[in-house]
Scaffold this motif. Sequence first.
Motif, PDB file in Angstrom:
ATOM      1  N   GLN A 234       0.823  -1.203   0.000  1.00  0.00           N
ATOM      2  CA  GLN A 234       0.000   0.000   0.000  1.00  0.00           C
ATOM      3  C   GLN A 234       0.863   1.262   0.000  1.00  0.00           C
ATOM      4  OE1 GLN A 234      -2.680  -0.261   3.345  1.00  0.00           O
ATOM      5  NE2 GLN A 234      -4.099  -1.586   2.229  1.00  0.00           N
ATOM      6  N   PRO A 235       0.330   2.360  -0.492  1.00  0.00           N
ATOM      7  CA  PRO A 235       1.075   3.631  -0.413  1.00  0.00           C
ATOM      8  C   PRO A 235       1.499   3.925   1.021  1.00  0.00           C
ATOM      9  CG  PRO A 235      -0.821   3.878  -1.841  1.00  0.00           C
ATOM     10  CD  PRO A 235      -0.957   2.522  -1.201  1.00  0.00           C
TER      11      PRO A 235
ATOM     12  N   ALA B  84       6.753  -0.407 -10.683  1.00  0.00           N
ATOM     13  CA  ALA B  84       7.611  -0.711 -11.831  1.00  0.00           C
ATOM     14  C   ALA B  84       8.207  -2.101 -11.648  1.00  0.00           C
ATOM     15  CB  ALA B  84       8.736   0.309 -11.942  1.00  0.00           C
ATOM     16  N   VAL B  85       8.857  -2.568 -12.698  1.00  0.00           N
ATOM     17  CA  VAL B  85       9.730  -3.738 -12.554  1.00  0.00           C
ATOM     18  C   VAL B  85      11.112  -3.205 -12.195  1.00  0.00           C
ATOM     19  CG1 VAL B  85      10.749  -5.741 -13.677  1.00  0.00           C
ATOM     20  CG2 VAL B  85       8.403  -5.064 -14.231  1.00  0.00           C
ATOM     21  N   TYR B  86      11.667  -3.751 -11.130  1.00  0.00           N
ATOM     22  CA  TYR B  86      12.969  -3.312 -10.644  1.00  0.00           C
ATOM     23  C   TYR B  86      14.037  -4.331 -11.055  1.00  0.00           C
ATOM     24  CZ  TYR B  86      10.921   0.443  -7.948  1.00  0.00           C
ATOM     25  OH  TYR B  86      10.278   1.607  -7.580  1.00  0.00           O
ATOM     26  N   TYR B  87      15.104  -3.809 -11.639  1.00  0.00           N
ATOM     27  CA  TYR B  87      16.177  -4.649 -12.159  1.00  0.00           C
ATOM     28  C   TYR B  87      17.491  -4.346 -11.439  1.00  0.00           C
ATOM     29  CZ  TYR B  87      13.072  -5.343 -16.177  1.00  0.00           C
ATOM     30  OH  TYR B  87      12.006  -5.648 -16.986  1.00  0.00           O
ATOM     31  N   CYS B  88      18.246  -5.385 -11.213  1.00  0.00           N
ATOM     32  CA  CYS B  88      19.584  -5.255 -10.653  1.00  0.00           C
ATOM     33  C   CYS B  88      20.606  -5.390 -11.777  1.00  0.00           C
ATOM     34  CB  CYS B  88      19.799  -6.345  -9.608  1.00  0.00           C
ATOM     35  SG  CYS B  88      21.414  -6.303  -8.831  1.00  0.00           S
ATOM     36  N   ASN B  89      21.649  -4.585 -11.695  1.00  0.00           N
ATOM     37  CA  ASN B  89      22.680  -4.563 -12.724  1.00  0.00           C
ATOM     38  C   ASN B  89      24.041  -4.495 -12.049  1.00  0.00           C
ATOM     39  OD1 ASN B  89      24.224  -1.946 -14.341  1.00  0.00           O
ATOM     40  ND2 ASN B  89      23.871  -3.850 -15.446  1.00  0.00           N
TER      41      ASN B  89
ATOM     42  N   ARG C  48       5.245   5.086  -3.040  1.00  0.00           N
ATOM     43  CA  ARG C  48       4.195   5.835  -3.725  1.00  0.00           C
ATOM     44  C   ARG C  48       3.721   5.042  -4.945  1.00  0.00           C
ATOM     45  NH1 ARG C  48       8.119  11.127  -4.226  1.00  0.00           N
ATOM     46  NH2 ARG C  48       8.217  11.666  -1.994  1.00  0.00           N
ATOM     47  N   PRO C  49       2.515   5.304  -5.408  1.00  0.00           N
ATOM     48  CA  PRO C  49       2.075   4.631  -6.640  1.00  0.00           C
ATOM     49  C   PRO C  49       3.040   4.851  -7.810  1.00  0.00           C
ATOM     50  CG  PRO C  49       0.199   5.626  -5.538  1.00  0.00           C
ATOM     51  CD  PRO C  49       1.422   6.048  -4.767  1.00  0.00           C
ATOM     52  N   ALA C  50       3.692   6.006  -7.843  1.00  0.00           N
ATOM     53  CA  ALA C  50       4.654   6.284  -8.925  1.00  0.00           C
ATOM     54  C   ALA C  50       5.886   5.386  -8.870  1.00  0.00           C
ATOM     55  CB  ALA C  50       5.081   7.750  -8.869  1.00  0.00           C
ATOM     56  N   ASP C  51       6.092   4.683  -7.760  1.00  0.00           N
ATOM     57  CA  ASP C  51       7.216   3.753  -7.650  1.00  0.00           C
ATOM     58  C   ASP C  51       6.897   2.396  -8.281  1.00  0.00           C
ATOM     59  OD1 ASP C  51       7.682   5.083  -4.369  1.00  0.00           O
ATOM     60  OD2 ASP C  51       8.894   5.524  -6.138  1.00  0.00           O
TER      61      ASP C  51
ATOM     62  N   VAL D 234       7.294  -4.515  -8.478  1.00  0.00           N
ATOM     63  CA  VAL D 234       6.846  -3.770  -7.302  1.00  0.00           C
ATOM     64  C   VAL D 234       5.586  -3.006  -7.694  1.00  0.00           C
ATOM     65  CG1 VAL D 234       7.367  -1.883  -5.708  1.00  0.00           C
ATOM     66  CG2 VAL D 234       9.142  -3.554  -6.297  1.00  0.00           C
ATOM     67  N   THR D 235       4.529  -3.245  -6.962  1.00  0.00           N
ATOM     68  CA  THR D 235       3.262  -2.557  -7.214  1.00  0.00           C
ATOM     69  C   THR D 235       2.824  -1.859  -5.945  1.00  0.00           C
ATOM     70  OG1 THR D 235       2.624  -4.242  -8.844  1.00  0.00           O
ATOM     71  CG2 THR D 235       0.878  -2.819  -7.982  1.00  0.00           C
TER      72      THR D 235
END
Length: 115
Positions: free
Chosen positions: A13-14, A91-96, A86-89, A111-112
Motif C-alpha cells: 500500500q502507499p 515498476a519492474v525493478y532490475y539489478c545490474n 508511492r504509486p509512482a514507484d 513492485v506494485t
Amino acid sequence: QVHVVESGGGLVQPGGSLRLSCAASGIIFSIHTVNWYRQAPGKQRELVAGISSAGSTNYADSVKGRFTISRDNAKNTVYLQMNTLRPADTAVYYCNAVLWDISHWGQGTQVTVSS
C-alpha cells in the motif's frame, strides 16, 4: 556462468515499505558496482540507485530520502530498502552488476504500490 537474481518485490500500500535483494553468483560481486533500475509500463528504464565497490552511493532525485541501497559482500547481495512507497514507484525493478564494460542483468522483480 553468471547469475543475477532479484527478489523481494510484491504488492504494497502507499506509504509502505519493501526490501529488494539482488544476489549474484559466478562473479566476484564485491568488485562490481551494482545499480538498481526500474521500468514502469510505457516508460524508459531509469536508474534508481547505485553503490560502488567502495560503498559510495547515489540516488535518483525521486527516491532520495526514501530509498537506501546497501551491500553485504560476504553474502554477495545488494539490498534496496524502499520506504514511504508511492504509486509512482510501481515498476519492474532490475539489478545490474557492472565491472568496466561488462554488465550483468537480472530478470527483474515487480513492485506494485496500490491501495
